[in-house]
Motif scaffolding. Sequence first.
Motif, short mmCIF file in Angstrom:
data_model
loop_
_atom_site.label_atom_id
_atom_site.label_comp_id
_atom_site.label_asym_id
_atom_site.label_seq_id
_atom_site.Cartn_x
_atom_site.Cartn_y
_atom_site.Cartn_z
N ASP A 246 0.82 -1.20 0.00
CA ASP A 246 0.00 0.00 0.00
C ASP A 246 0.86 1.26 0.00
N LEU A 247 0.33 2.29 -0.61
CA LEU A 247 0.85 3.64 -0.42
C LEU A 247 -0.09 4.33 0.55
N VAL A 248 0.44 4.73 1.70
CA VAL A 248 -0.38 5.31 2.76
C VAL A 248 -0.23 6.82 2.73
N VAL A 249 -1.36 7.51 2.74
CA VAL A 249 -1.37 8.97 2.82
C VAL A 249 -1.69 9.35 4.26
N ALA A 250 -0.83 10.15 4.87
CA ALA A 250 -1.03 10.51 6.27
C ALA A 250 -0.44 11.87 6.56
N ASN A 251 -1.09 12.57 7.48
CA ASN A 251 -0.45 13.72 8.10
C ASN A 251 0.30 13.24 9.33
N TYR A 252 1.37 13.94 9.67
CA TYR A 252 2.17 13.45 10.78
C TYR A 252 3.00 14.56 11.39
N VAL A 253 3.43 14.32 12.63
CA VAL A 253 4.51 15.08 13.26
C VAL A 253 5.55 14.08 13.73
N GLY A 254 6.80 14.51 13.70
CA GLY A 254 7.91 13.66 14.14
C GLY A 254 8.82 14.43 15.07
N TYR A 255 9.15 13.84 16.21
CA TYR A 255 10.02 14.47 17.21
C TYR A 255 11.26 13.62 17.43
N ARG A 256 12.39 14.27 17.54
CA ARG A 256 13.61 13.63 18.02
C ARG A 256 13.56 13.63 19.54
N TRP A 257 14.01 12.51 20.16
CA TRP A 257 13.93 12.43 21.62
C TRP A 257 15.11 11.64 22.16
N ASN A 258 15.84 12.27 23.05
CA ASN A 258 16.81 11.54 23.86
C ASN A 258 16.69 12.06 25.29
N GLY A 259 17.52 11.60 26.18
CA GLY A 259 17.36 11.95 27.59
C GLY A 259 17.46 13.42 27.90
N GLY A 260 18.22 14.17 27.12
CA GLY A 260 18.40 15.58 27.44
C GLY A 260 17.74 16.53 26.48
N ASP A 261 17.01 16.01 25.49
CA ASP A 261 16.52 16.90 24.45
C ASP A 261 15.35 16.27 23.73
N HIS A 262 14.42 17.10 23.33
CA HIS A 262 13.40 16.65 22.37
C HIS A 262 13.02 17.85 21.51
N LYS A 263 12.75 17.57 20.23
CA LYS A 263 12.52 18.66 19.30
C LYS A 263 11.65 18.17 18.15
N LEU A 264 10.70 19.01 17.73
CA LEU A 264 9.93 18.74 16.52
C LEU A 264 10.86 18.85 15.31
N VAL A 265 10.99 17.78 14.55
CA VAL A 265 11.92 17.78 13.42
C VAL A 265 11.23 17.65 12.07
N ALA A 266 9.95 17.28 12.05
CA ALA A 266 9.24 17.15 10.79
C ALA A 266 7.75 17.25 11.02
N SER A 267 7.05 17.90 10.10
CA SER A 267 5.60 18.05 10.22
C SER A 267 4.99 18.25 8.85
N SER A 268 4.07 17.38 8.46
CA SER A 268 3.37 17.57 7.20
C SER A 268 2.46 18.79 7.27
N TYR A 269 2.03 19.16 8.48
CA TYR A 269 1.18 20.34 8.63
C TYR A 269 1.96 21.60 8.26
N ASP A 270 3.23 21.65 8.64
CA ASP A 270 4.07 22.78 8.26
C ASP A 270 4.29 22.80 6.76
N ALA A 271 4.40 21.62 6.15
CA ALA A 271 4.62 21.53 4.70
C ALA A 271 3.39 21.92 3.90
N GLY A 272 2.21 21.84 4.52
CA GLY A 272 0.98 22.24 3.85
C GLY A 272 0.31 21.15 3.05
#
Length: 302
Positions: free
Chosen positions: A67-93
């Motif tokens: 299948d080819l799946v169509v989805a909106n998503y957010v992706g965060y990097r996460w380790n013990g000392g840091d977390h950050k939004l690194v990708a978002s289809s919402y930002d891409a439009g």
Amino acid sequence: MRRVAALAVLPLVAVTACSGGGLPDGLKVAGVVGRQPTVTIPGSSPSGKLKIETLRKGKGSKVTDGDLVVANYVGYRWNGGDHKLVASSYDAGRPAMFPYGRLVTGLNKALEGQRPGGRVLAVVPPNQGYGAGGYAPWQIGAGDSIVFVLDVIATYHNGASAQGQPQPQNDPAMPQVTSGATPTMKIPSTAPPGRLRIRTIVQGSGPPVQAHQLVVFHDLGQIWRTGKVFEDSRGRGRPDSVVAGAGQMIDGWDRAVVGQRVGSRVLVVIPSKDGYGAKGHVASGIKKNDTLAFVIDVLAAY
């Protein structure tokens, strides 16, 4: 072929189960399906294990291999000392396309069995994500976990095809295309047209494709000179996607798709100047000044 190498409308539904506790690794997710979620990540370290939680069950066909799946998503990097939004289809439009079965292991497992309209949370450890090499475009290092929240919009199976009103094929100078879900194309034994020729052979009823929309498609491409098939998305096992009119495809392909209605099947003959020109494409057997013919099924546009 790239230069290098029915839209489902989903309601906005509150996901009440994900606003409180009880989620993996102390995460919290709030918001409605169809809009960017608010994700709260604790200051502690992730567990290092793959965690998957379906926050809202969808309806319709389950995601399966191919299948080819169509989805909106957010992706965060996460380790013990840091977390950050690194990708978002919402930002891409526009949503993203996920070729199920060809993703990192953790993301494949998260999408397995999901249905359109659903939301899924995944905490993907490095050994089921990007591994020791990380992923530089998202600034993901070797020890980083990834937190994904995905809202599944639609899935497209390999058997998807144009749906609409067949149109006459009465031009002997153009290839003839068989009907059905898996079309074939017979190129005439005459000289090719000297200019770009576009014919809609199945007229879809969806909205017209706009430039810079993300288009889901199947296509079949052959070299006029030899009849050789050099492009076959069905043969690869799943539909493909591209941003139309953005130079990701050869010019003739783009011009054939932009303006077509979703659901249509398009026949296009592309002269060299609108294709690969004097350089050709050696890996595909396309020589200098070869004319190409494509059958393109426009499955969706976002």
